[in-house]
Write a protein that holds these residues in place. Structure first.
Motif, PDB file in Angstrom:
ATOM      1  N   ILE A  98       0.859  -1.182   0.000  1.00  0.00           N
ATOM      2  CA  ILE A  98       0.000   0.000   0.000  1.00  0.00           C
ATOM      3  C   ILE A  98       0.898   1.237   0.000  1.00  0.00           C
ATOM      4  CG2 ILE A  98      -1.729   1.302   1.297  1.00  0.00           C
ATOM      5  CD1 ILE A  98      -2.558  -1.388   2.566  1.00  0.00           C
ATOM      6  N   GLU A  99       0.606   2.184  -0.882  1.00  0.00           N
ATOM      7  CA  GLU A  99       1.350   3.445  -0.877  1.00  0.00           C
ATOM      8  C   GLU A  99       0.372   4.607  -0.912  1.00  0.00           C
ATOM      9  OE1 GLU A  99       4.994   3.882  -3.109  1.00  0.00           O
ATOM     10  OE2 GLU A  99       4.315   5.805  -3.901  1.00  0.00           O
ATOM     11  N   LEU A 100       0.627   5.559  -0.039  1.00  0.00           N
ATOM     12  CA  LEU A 100      -0.184   6.768   0.023  1.00  0.00           C
ATOM     13  C   LEU A 100       0.687   7.951  -0.362  1.00  0.00           C
ATOM     14  CD1 LEU A 100      -2.811   8.270   0.765  1.00  0.00           C
ATOM     15  CD2 LEU A 100      -1.990   8.344   3.126  1.00  0.00           C
ATOM     16  N   ALA A 101       0.369   8.578  -1.471  1.00  0.00           N
ATOM     17  CA  ALA A 101       1.133   9.746  -1.917  1.00  0.00           C
ATOM     18  C   ALA A 101       0.748  10.951  -1.066  1.00  0.00           C
ATOM     19  CB  ALA A 101       0.854  10.024  -3.381  1.00  0.00           C
ATOM     20  N   LEU A 102       1.775  11.657  -0.598  1.00  0.00           N
ATOM     21  CA  LEU A 102       1.573  12.871   0.182  1.00  0.00           C
ATOM     22  C   LEU A 102       1.925  14.087  -0.674  1.00  0.00           C
ATOM     23  CD1 LEU A 102       3.251  11.664   3.502  1.00  0.00           C
ATOM     24  CD2 LEU A 102       0.829  11.510   2.871  1.00  0.00           C
ATOM     25  N   GLU A 103       1.744  15.230  -0.108  1.00  0.00           N
ATOM     26  CA  GLU A 103       2.127  16.454  -0.813  1.00  0.00           C
ATOM     27  C   GLU A 103       3.641  16.582  -0.897  1.00  0.00           C
ATOM     28  OE1 GLU A 103       0.312  19.550   1.402  1.00  0.00           O
ATOM     29  OE2 GLU A 103      -1.733  19.076   0.759  1.00  0.00           O
ATOM     30  N   LYS A 104       4.099  17.445  -1.791  1.00  0.00           N
ATOM     31  CA  LYS A 104       5.515  17.826  -1.905  1.00  0.00           C
ATOM     32  C   LYS A 104       6.413  16.606  -2.148  1.00  0.00           C
ATOM     33  CE  LYS A 104       4.642  21.644   1.311  1.00  0.00           C
ATOM     34  NZ  LYS A 104       3.822  22.303   0.317  1.00  0.00           N
ATOM     35  N   ASN A 105       5.979  15.721  -3.059  1.00  0.00           N
ATOM     36  CA  ASN A 105       6.771  14.561  -3.476  1.00  0.00           C
ATOM     37  C   ASN A 105       7.150  13.626  -2.326  1.00  0.00           C
ATOM     38  OD1 ASN A 105       6.855  15.341  -6.242  1.00  0.00           O
ATOM     39  ND2 ASN A 105       8.432  16.857  -5.740  1.00  0.00           N
ATOM     40  N   LYS A 381       4.987 -10.358   7.027  1.00  0.00           N
ATOM     41  CA  LYS A 381       5.091  -9.268   7.987  1.00  0.00           C
ATOM     42  C   LYS A 381       4.885  -7.958   7.250  1.00  0.00           C
ATOM     43  CE  LYS A 381      10.086  -9.453   7.582  1.00  0.00           C
ATOM     44  NZ  LYS A 381      11.288  -8.828   8.081  1.00  0.00           N
ATOM     45  N   LYS A 382       4.474  -6.959   7.988  1.00  0.00           N
ATOM     46  CA  LYS A 382       4.157  -5.671   7.391  1.00  0.00           C
ATOM     47  C   LYS A 382       5.104  -4.616   7.942  1.00  0.00           C
ATOM     48  CE  LYS A 382      -0.003  -8.021   7.692  1.00  0.00           C
ATOM     49  NZ  LYS A 382      -0.452  -9.019   8.692  1.00  0.00           N
ATOM     50  N   THR A 383       5.689  -3.853   7.050  1.00  0.00           N
ATOM     51  CA  THR A 383       6.659  -2.827   7.436  1.00  0.00           C
ATOM     52  C   THR A 383       6.200  -1.473   6.931  1.00  0.00           C
ATOM     53  OG1 THR A 383       8.433  -4.460   7.203  1.00  0.00           O
ATOM     54  CG2 THR A 383       9.084  -2.139   7.320  1.00  0.00           C
ATOM     55  N   SER A 384       6.135  -0.514   7.819  1.00  0.00           N
ATOM     56  CA  SER A 384       5.776   0.840   7.393  1.00  0.00           C
ATOM     57  C   SER A 384       7.023   1.578   6.913  1.00  0.00           C
ATOM     58  CB  SER A 384       5.111   1.609   8.532  1.00  0.00           C
ATOM     59  OG  SER A 384       5.958   1.671   9.655  1.00  0.00           O
ATOM     60  N   VAL A 385       6.854   2.399   5.891  1.00  0.00           N
ATOM     61  CA  VAL A 385       7.953   3.148   5.268  1.00  0.00           C
ATOM     62  C   VAL A 385       7.527   4.611   5.155  1.00  0.00           C
ATOM     63  CG1 VAL A 385       9.386   3.395   3.203  1.00  0.00           C
ATOM     64  CG2 VAL A 385       8.638   1.120   3.938  1.00  0.00           C
ATOM     65  N   VAL A 386       8.429   5.510   5.518  1.00  0.00           N
ATOM     66  CA  VAL A 386       8.142   6.951   5.451  1.00  0.00           C
ATOM     67  C   VAL A 386       9.202   7.639   4.609  1.00  0.00           C
ATOM     68  CG1 VAL A 386       7.903   9.073   6.786  1.00  0.00           C
ATOM     69  CG2 VAL A 386       7.076   6.912   7.750  1.00  0.00           C
ATOM     70  N   TYR A 387       8.772   8.432   3.646  1.00  0.00           N
ATOM     71  CA  TYR A 387       9.698   9.294   2.909  1.00  0.00           C
ATOM     72  C   TYR A 387       9.156  10.714   2.913  1.00  0.00           C
ATOM     73  CZ  TYR A 387      12.196  11.756  -0.686  1.00  0.00           C
ATOM     74  OH  TYR A 387      12.929  12.703  -1.346  1.00  0.00           O
ATOM     75  N   TYR A 388       9.859  11.621   3.612  1.00  0.00           N
ATOM     76  CA  TYR A 388       9.540  13.047   3.615  1.00  0.00           C
ATOM     77  C   TYR A 388      10.590  13.777   2.786  1.00  0.00           C
ATOM     78  CZ  TYR A 388       5.747  13.759   7.022  1.00  0.00           C
ATOM     79  OH  TYR A 388       4.533  13.802   7.653  1.00  0.00           O
ATOM     80  N   SER A 389      10.147  14.571   1.845  1.00  0.00           N
ATOM     81  CA  SER A 389      11.063  15.448   1.124  1.00  0.00           C
ATOM     82  C   SER A 389      11.451  16.614   2.036  1.00  0.00           C
ATOM     83  CB  SER A 389      10.387  15.984  -0.131  1.00  0.00           C
ATOM     84  OG  SER A 389       9.291  16.816   0.233  1.00  0.00           O
ATOM     85  N   GLN A 394      10.079  20.761   6.038  1.00  0.00           N
ATOM     86  CA  GLN A 394      10.052  22.179   6.376  1.00  0.00           C
ATOM     87  C   GLN A 394       8.662  22.605   6.866  1.00  0.00           C
ATOM     88  OE1 GLN A 394      12.858  24.285   5.998  1.00  0.00           O
ATOM     89  NE2 GLN A 394      11.663  25.792   7.138  1.00  0.00           N
ATOM     90  N   GLU A 395       7.661  22.045   6.250  1.00  0.00           N
ATOM     91  CA  GLU A 395       6.294  22.407   6.614  1.00  0.00           C
ATOM     92  C   GLU A 395       5.823  21.741   7.902  1.00  0.00           C
ATOM     93  OE1 GLU A 395       2.236  20.980   4.727  1.00  0.00           O
ATOM     94  OE2 GLU A 395       3.130  22.583   3.485  1.00  0.00           O
ATOM     95  N   GLN A 396       6.281  20.524   8.150  1.00  0.00           N
ATOM     96  CA  GLN A 396       5.707  19.724   9.227  1.00  0.00           C
ATOM     97  C   GLN A 396       6.516  19.696  10.522  1.00  0.00           C
ATOM     98  OE1 GLN A 396       2.770  18.718   8.821  1.00  0.00           O
ATOM     99  NE2 GLN A 396       2.492  18.736   6.597  1.00  0.00           N
ATOM    100  N   TYR A 397       7.833  19.961  10.479  1.00  0.00           N
ATOM    101  CA  TYR A 397       8.637  19.722  11.675  1.00  0.00           C
ATOM    102  C   TYR A 397       8.209  20.541  12.890  1.00  0.00           C
ATOM    103  CZ  TYR A 397      11.708  23.875  11.632  1.00  0.00           C
ATOM    104  OH  TYR A 397      12.215  25.151  11.722  1.00  0.00           O
ATOM    105  N   PRO A 398       7.748  21.783  12.752  1.00  0.00           N
ATOM    106  CA  PRO A 398       7.320  22.489  13.966  1.00  0.00           C
ATOM    107  C   PRO A 398       6.162  21.782  14.681  1.00  0.00           C
ATOM    108  CG  PRO A 398       7.620  24.022  12.143  1.00  0.00           C
ATOM    109  CD  PRO A 398       7.649  22.659  11.566  1.00  0.00           C
ATOM    110  N   LYS A 399       5.251  21.202  13.923  1.00  0.00           N
ATOM    111  CA  LYS A 399       4.115  20.488  14.521  1.00  0.00           C
ATOM    112  C   LYS A 399       4.607  19.248  15.265  1.00  0.00           C
ATOM    113  CE  LYS A 399       1.556  21.884  10.392  1.00  0.00           C
ATOM    114  NZ  LYS A 399       0.864  21.405   9.177  1.00  0.00           N
TER     115      LYS A 399
END
Length: 427
Positions: A98-105, A381-389, A394-399
């Motif tokens: 399963i892949e969920l596309a987020l904003e900003k690539n 087994k199921k492995t979660s993967v995160v890729y933040y550009s 820049q947009e999310q780290y303060p939160k």
């Protein structure tokens, strides 16, 4: 069989757990011995408990091929068809990534990957269970497991039953070892000179096997702690007493601790089934075992309505449930808790045990309230993967930092804040 009025719930007082605990000391000793002495311990226990002195634990390719010599060709075809049915059904269970596309690539994923190695326990000694081979092996292979191992206790002649080896070859398994009991579970978990360890152990066994699986859980994964077999039947006056009795006895012949329960709205059917059970018991080859099961854990309950029967069944959460009533399909939709459901007169429980394609490794002792039968998911087994550009960070780290400090985890906050465009650009 005893006939009782149905109360709000059904409780089967089976002392199997207490009986099992008397074996725990032996099981722990066996596991320790196998850890310390490997193959030597396996061979010694095989001689002690199975009555056979082996020179080698692994089944040779020649033994597998010899199993086909003289084996009924029709049975080979039947096993192949059953295997195909099981494979077809379980292929429908296979998951995709399963892949969920987020904003900003950016994106997040859920990756599905098979286990590297699994061990399948196939009961043996006094009986042969080729169906257990197919039910355990095929979901693992469909899941993509690259190493599937079978362990099973040998007969007095030092061989495994031909039917087990034929089923293994049909399923595609060639790594097979002649070892059973708690020692086989220990070997799969910790490894010996001959048997490399696995990641998960599945398959039913006696109380020693069940306790051994519990003991090694954590070192390896296991499918479940299976108890004695169970069946519940909901029936009305459209059911035939001789057929219902036969279905009850099909489970009773498994084990003296097996439970067979009929819940019916028809008093005449209840009385007829009780008579039929006694008549058929006398004709059953495994009468002694089945009689002990029926006398101690067999019951016929009279319900005032099918709704009352459904409510009691959901509380019982049986391993197997047959529904032999008018409008059985509609009634089945009200069942929330059962390992497997068999609808209508022609769907008796052995249809699922052997041929339909569904799995017969099922939760017992009311654990169907929260668990499922063996399936393809048990071998992945199921492995979660995160890729933040950089732009997403820049947009999310303060939160993220604020949430970390809410939990007083300053290191977490500093971790996410430590990245910066300026630092990266300076390099």
């Amino acid at each position: 069989m005893k006939i009782e009025k149905l109360t709000e719930s059904i409780t089967l007082q089976r002392s199997v757990e207490q009986a099992n605990m008397t074996h725990l000391t032996t099981v722990r000793e066996v596991i320790s011995e196998v850890q310390a002495n490997g193959d030597q311990a396996l061979l010694a226990y095989t001689e002690k408990w199975d009555g056979v002195k082996l020179s080698s634990l692994r089944v040779s390719p020649e033994e597998i091929e010899e199993a086909f010599i003289g084996f009924d060709p029709q049975l080979i075809e039947d096993l192949k068809e059953a295997a195909n049915n099981i494979r077809t059904f379980h292929e429908k269970q296979a998951r995709q990534n399963i892949e969920l596309a987020l904003e900003k690539n950016s994106y997040i994923q859920y990756r599905i990957s098979p286990l590297d190695a699994v061990g399948l326990y196939v009961p043996g000694g006094t009986a042969a269970y080729p169906s257990s081979v197919l039910m355990n092996a095929i979901p693992a292979i469909v899941a993509g497991v690259t190493r599937v191992v079978i362990v099973s206790p040998p007969s007095k002649d030092g061989r495994l039953p031909a039917s087990v080896l034929v089923a293994a070859k049909i399923a595609g398994i060639t790594e097979i070892y002649k070892v059973g009991g708690a020692q086989a579970i220990a070997a799969l978990a910790y490894g010996t000179e001959s048997i490399q360890p696995v990641d998960k152990i599945t398959g039913p066994g006696n109380s020693y096997v069940a306790l051994a699986k519990r003991e090694v859980f954590g070192k390896v994964a296991i499918d479940m702690i299976a108890g004695p077999s169970e069946i519940a039947i909901i029936a009305d006056d459209t059911a035939y007493a001789d057929e219902v009795a036969a279905d009850l006895l099909a489970q009773a012949e498994h084990d003296a601790f097996a439970s067979s329960v009929l819940i019916t709205t028809s008093e005449p059917l209840a009385k007829q089934v009780s008579i039929e059970v006694e008549r058929q018991l006398k004709q059953l080859p495994r009468e002694e075992i089945a009689r002990a099961s029926i006398e101690n854990y067999g019951r016929i309950y009279l319900a005032q309505s099918l709704q009352e029967a459904v409510k009691a069944t959901n509380e019982l959460a049986p391993e197997h449930l047959e529904i032999i009533t008018e409008n059985a399909i509609e009634l089945s939709e009200q069942i929330k808790h059962a390992g497997a459901i068999f609808i209508g007169r022609y769907s008796s429980e052995p249809v699922g045990d052997y041929f339909a394609g569904t799995n017969h490794v099922l939760p017992t002792n009311s654990t169907a309230r929260f668990s499922s039968g063996l399936n393809v998911d048990d071998f992945v087994k199921k492995t979660s993967v995160v890729y933040y550009s950089e732009e997403m960070w820049q947009e999310q780290y303060p939160k993220i930092a604020r949430l970390a400090r809410l939990e007083q985890l300053e290191g977490h906050a500093r971790s996410v804040e430590s990245r910066s465009w300026e630092k990266g650009n300076a390099k």
